[in-house]
Enzyme design. Structure first.
Site, short mmCIF file in Angstrom:
data_model
loop_
_atom_site.label_atom_id
_atom_site.label_comp_id
_atom_site.label_asym_id
_atom_site.label_seq_id
_atom_site.Cartn_x
_atom_site.Cartn_y
_atom_site.Cartn_z
N SER A 1 -13.61 6.12 5.59
CA SER A 1 -14.39 6.88 6.57
C SER A 1 -15.82 6.38 6.70
O SER A 1 -16.44 6.58 7.74
CB SER A 1 -14.35 8.37 6.25
OG SER A 1 -15.00 8.60 5.05
N ASP B 1 0.83 -1.20 0.00
CA ASP B 1 0.00 0.00 0.00
C ASP B 1 0.86 1.24 0.00
O ASP B 1 1.42 1.62 1.02
CB ASP B 1 -0.89 -0.03 1.25
CG ASP B 1 -1.69 1.24 1.36
OD1 ASP B 1 -2.49 1.49 0.45
OD2 ASP B 1 -1.51 1.99 2.34
N ILE B 2 0.99 1.86 -1.17
CA ILE B 2 1.79 3.08 -1.30
C ILE B 2 0.93 4.09 -2.05
O ILE B 2 0.24 3.74 -3.01
CB ILE B 2 3.08 2.79 -2.13
CG1 ILE B 2 3.93 1.71 -1.44
CG2 ILE B 2 3.90 4.04 -2.37
CD1 ILE B 2 4.52 2.11 -0.11
N ALA B 3 0.97 5.35 -1.59
CA ALA B 3 0.10 6.37 -2.19
C ALA B 3 0.31 6.44 -3.71
O ALA B 3 -0.65 6.50 -4.47
CB ALA B 3 0.38 7.72 -1.54
N GLY C 1 -11.46 4.67 -2.18
CA GLY C 1 -11.55 6.10 -1.85
C GLY C 1 -12.77 6.77 -2.44
O GLY C 1 -13.17 6.51 -3.58
N CYS D 1 -8.18 12.74 2.13
CA CYS D 1 -6.99 12.97 1.31
C CYS D 1 -6.89 14.42 0.87
O CYS D 1 -7.90 15.01 0.47
CB CYS D 1 -7.05 12.16 0.02
SG CYS D 1 -7.25 10.43 0.27
N GLU E 1 -31.42 17.46 -7.91
CA GLU E 1 -32.68 16.71 -7.98
C GLU E 1 -32.51 15.30 -7.38
O GLU E 1 -33.47 14.69 -6.92
CB GLU E 1 -33.10 16.61 -9.45
CG GLU E 1 -34.45 15.99 -9.69
CD GLU E 1 -34.68 15.76 -11.18
OE1 GLU E 1 -35.62 16.32 -11.72
OE2 GLU E 1 -33.89 15.01 -11.80
P1 XMP Z 1 -12.48 6.97 2.05
O1 XMP Z 1 -13.04 8.01 1.13
O2 XMP Z 1 -13.21 5.67 1.97
O3 XMP Z 1 -11.00 6.70 1.49
O4 XMP Z 1 -12.32 7.46 3.44
C1 XMP Z 1 -10.13 5.79 2.08
C2 XMP Z 1 -8.83 5.73 1.32
O5 XMP Z 1 -8.15 6.98 1.36
C3 XMP Z 1 -6.75 6.75 1.14
N1 XMP Z 1 -6.01 7.47 2.16
C4 XMP Z 1 -5.30 8.60 1.93
N2 XMP Z 1 -5.07 9.28 0.79
N3 XMP Z 1 -3.79 10.87 2.01
C5 XMP Z 1 -4.30 10.43 0.84
O6 XMP Z 1 -4.08 11.07 -0.20
C6 XMP Z 1 -3.98 10.22 3.20
O7 XMP Z 1 -3.52 10.67 4.26
C7 XMP Z 1 -4.77 9.03 3.16
N4 XMP Z 1 -5.15 8.12 4.10
C8 XMP Z 1 -5.89 7.20 3.48
C9 XMP Z 1 -6.53 5.27 1.22
O8 XMP Z 1 -6.37 4.78 -0.09
C10 XMP Z 1 -7.81 4.78 1.89
O9 XMP Z 1 -8.09 3.43 1.63
#
Ligand code: XMP
Length: 481
Positions: A364, A251-253, A341, A307, A472
């Site tokens: 979230s 898991d890498i950004a 995401g 993010c 809508e």
């Molecule tokens: P949701 O929208 O479901 O997204 O809350 C969860 C995903 O967000 C990513 N994630 C990050 N992306 N900076 C980012 O750019 C962060 O600090 C960060 N933390 C989490 C990650 O892919 C996660 O599954």
């Protein structure tokens, strides 16, 4: 100066709707919500809990697997801590306890009480030095015994009065024996009467309660682990897999990088479990990771609720377009796509799947549940839970503290956060949340005239909408109560 700009506008979930189609689905129960997490693992529901330290630890992973999804344990802890979490998920439920806790017949009743309390079990198998079955002793036997110094042999149910079975015992036959004889535990023995396992009524009840649970070949809940792409992460991945992890997520950004490709090739050589890699947002990213051996690819750059990567770096692709582009390539190569995401509700889930994703990762949306790590806070009479980006300031500082043992003033100054700290309303249990997501998905399949997620891919047609169309779509022109 060479400069490129794509001519198509990139879209995200709120920019589109799905076009309803004629449907022969007569009941929402008729549809099948199963889908591939990786080339090898099919889940009953296409939902994965995110590897974030405010989302997935042991409790979340257990709850997700019981409901038919899966949890990915985050990596912002030491290797032994992550290993312990894996072990706890794998111990949470199984049809057969492979190494039941044993005690000698000569041990005292008090020792049996202490052992049961320490290991949190309701019974011990009494064995000889050679491991032969001599009896069973339960909480009731030891709690009611007056003399704590008496040997266990005096209070146990002896071998001749025990119902036993062999290692090959089936679930149905074990359930029958436990029920018929009104017993709680069924020891399993080999031809020499040596103890080789234990089946408990409690475990069978759990299996019946969660018929959709995501299980491994031994009936244990499945769990994934996240790792990074540095040297020590190889050791981390190996230790977690030895402890029973069923899938590893690199898991890498910015997953479309040489660092991740090298890590992927290394882990593919060393491990036998499926490897997921990410995150990417382009077809080229999917292709390169697939070529290096990825068993699924995670898609999403900057789409997450917490993010700010797009703001900080200027990079990213709106999530629906990213999924469409990546899924087309993933399907061509036979590699499942995980949409990661930006999914806030079941409508977004259906759109992500319709765009070609096989599963969806939620951060979230699950952070407010009882099963997410961390306590809840009360603000103006309402309960909330904390969620934070794994690249947020505080998450960065905590990671440094774990790595170095301490942090200095400069450490704070060095961080350039790509995520934020936030709160979300407390939302009850994961079961309730997943019920809403899966219910919406079932309806969505019906609107698409699809019985399966694969059929949804074929039938889906998106229509771009305007701000007016978006307005809508929600409740409007009424006062909310
Ligand atoms: P949701 O929208 O479901 O997204 O809350 C969860 C995903 O967000 C990513 N994630 C990050 N992306 N900076 C980012 O750019 C962060 O600090 C960060 N933390 C989490 C990650 O892919 C996660 O599954």
């Amino acid at each position: 100066m060479p400069m490129k700009i794509r001519s198509d506008v990139a879209l995200t979930f709120d920019d589109v709707l799905l076009v309803p189609r004629r449907s022969d689905v007569r009941s929402r129960k008729q549809v099948d919500t199963s889908s591939y997490l990786t080339k090898q693992i099919r889940l009953k529901i296409p939902i994965v809990s995110a590897n974030m330290d405010t989302v997935t630890e042991t409790r979340m992973a257990i709850a997700m697997a019981r409901q038919g999804g899966i949890g990915i344990l985050h990596r912002f802890m030491t290797i032994p801590q992550q290993v312990e979490m894996v072990e706890r998920v794998k111990r949470a439920e199984s049809m057969i306890v492979d190494n039941p806790i044993t005690i000698a017949a000569s041990a005292t009743v008090q020792q049996a009480r202490e052992l049961m309390a320490e290991r949190e079990v309701g019974g011990l198998v009494v064995v000889s030095d050679e491991g032969k079955l001599l009896g069973m002793v339960t909480t009731r036997d030891v709690l009611l015994a007056v003399n704590g110094d008496a040997p266990v042999s005096q209070v146990m149910t002896p071998r001749e009065r025990l119902v036993v079975a062999g290692k090959e015992e089936t679930l149905e036959s074990a359930r029958e024996k436990l029920y018929q004889h009104r017993i709680e535990k069924l020891p399993l023995v080999d031809e020499n009467d040596r103890v080789v396992g234990l089946i408990t009524a409690q475990d069978i009840v759990k299996i019946q309660e969660h018929p959709n649970a995501t299980k491994d070949a031994r009936g244990r809940l499945m769990v994934g682990v996240a790792v990074g792409a540095r040297g020590e992460d190889v050791e981390r991945a190996q230790a977690c897999v030895e402890a029973g992890a069923d899938v590893v997520v690199i898991d890498i950004a910015h997953g479309h990088s040489d660092l991740v490709l090298d890590m992927l090739r290394t882990l593919k050589k060393k491990l036998s479990v499926p490897i997921i890699a990410g995150n990417v947002a382009t077809a080229e990213g999917v292709r390169d990771l697939a070529e290096a051996g990825a068993d699924a690819v995670k898609v999403g750059v900057g789409a997450g609720s917490i993010c700010i990567t797009r703001v900080v770096t200027g990079f990213g692709i709106p999530q629906l377009t990213a999924i469409l582009e990546c899924a087309r390539e993933g399907q061509r190569l036979g590699v499942p796509i995980i949409a990661d995401g930006g999914v806030r509700n079941s409508g977004d889930l259906v759109k992500a799947l319709a765009a070609g994703a096989s599963t969806v990762m939620l951060g979230s949306a699950l952070a407010g549940t009882d099963e997410s790590p961390g306590a809840s806070v009360v603000r103006e009479g309402r309960r909330y839970k904390v969620v934070r980006g794994m690249a947020s300031l505080t998450a960065n500082i905590q990671r440094k503290a774990i790595e170095k043992g301490e942090i200095s003033e400069e450490d704070w100054g060095e961080v350039v956060p790509e995520g934020v700290e936030a709160i979300v309303p407390a939302r009850g249990t994961v079961v309730d949340i997943l019920h809403q997501f899966v219910g919406g998905l079932r309806s969505g399949l019906s609107y698409a005239g699809a019985h399966t997620i694969e059929e949804l891919w074929k039938n889906a047609e998106f229509v771009p909408i305007t701000q007016a169309g978006y307005r809508e779509s929600g409740a409007h022109d009424v006062s909310k109560i």
